[in-house]
Design an enzyme around this catalytic site. Sequence first.
Site, PDB file in Angstrom:
ATOM      1  N   HIS A 178     -13.819   8.844 -10.478  1.00 41.43           N
ATOM      2  CA  HIS A 178     -14.394   7.688 -10.429  1.00 41.43           C
ATOM      3  C   HIS A 178     -15.354   7.308 -11.767  1.00 41.43           C
ATOM      4  CE1 HIS A 178     -14.068   8.854  -6.220  1.00 41.43           C
ATOM      5  NE2 HIS A 178     -14.055   8.283  -5.928  1.00 41.43           N
ATOM      6  N   ASP A 247      -4.909   5.615  -5.340  1.00 42.59           N
ATOM      7  CA  ASP A 247      -6.242   5.670  -5.165  1.00 42.59           C
ATOM      8  C   ASP A 247      -6.899   4.022  -5.772  1.00 42.59           C
ATOM      9  OD1 ASP A 247      -8.851   7.377  -4.173  1.00 42.59           O
ATOM     10  OD2 ASP A 247      -8.165   8.694  -6.189  1.00 42.59           O
TER      11      ASP A 247
END
Length: 331
Positions: A178, A247
């Site tokens: 992230h 993702d």
Amino acid sequence: MTAAAILGPEGARLGADEAAFFRDADPWGFILFARNVETPDQLRRLTHDLRAALGRDAPILIDQEGGRVQRMRPPHWRAYLPALDQMARASDPLRAQWLRHRLIAAELHEVGIDVNCAPLADLVEPQTHHILRNRLYGDTVDGVVAAARIAAEGLLAGGVLPVLKHIPGYGRARVDSHKALPRVAVGLDALRARDFAPFAALSDMAMGMTAHIVFEAVDPERPATTSPAAMRMIREEIGFDGLIMTDDLSMEALSGGIGERARASIAAGCDVVLHCNGERAEMADVIAACGAMGAEATRRAEVALAQRRAPELADIEALRDELGALTGEDA
């Protein structure tokens, strides 16, 4: 033509303007996050309205692993142990794993969500980043394959489709994708023996999600999501022929503008891209960049959605009690 994208709505309710945007964009499906979740009644309305905007029974996804990654939480929904903790505590870990996912499926199905981004087949390694570690099921290939398989079976029994993640393996990541791009400098033999092996054993699953991670032995420049070499390895060596979604494109592991990320993912071989943050301008860029789903992506999507079925009959309260007894928790 259906766009090769899964989009996240902005909030808990779908306004007329956003509904019109989705109608024109025509994404393959939607993904929900905590910002979209308030109560069961509200969530049922939202999932209904999202499908109505497209005029079809579009798949609606969520990340409801239990533990830290759980978008639907108390007081309306059960809190689950982190997966690794449950595997360690349960007197019958595989039965508890099935029960956990059968119960999660019941909660999702009841509010109109039909796809869960689980199970995980990444392996726990000494260096596994803490953001991922306790979401995993164990550190052996056989153990993780068994736990992931039975988790998928529990979801399917509850009328919810599973998504296998994170292909081709995220367990060696030392940083959180992230925030930064993980890199793994391990030889192919070691990767085949561990990282890739669970995904090869589970390659018959109908949907999977990529890992934003560089395997230098496969492609030293690009993360798997945007790497033609990595995607070719996933298809040909690992043997995964299911629908592959990225993702989240907004994660900082990826570089370039959001449209560039979408374009690169599709060009590499992903079937659909996942954009999660609900930002309208970014979603418009994603739709413009990803284009319509190709013939192979459409075929894989049809195979996946053909697995949708009504939940098997079950005494949900009894299953809750059983899971509590196996893990030492209150039901």
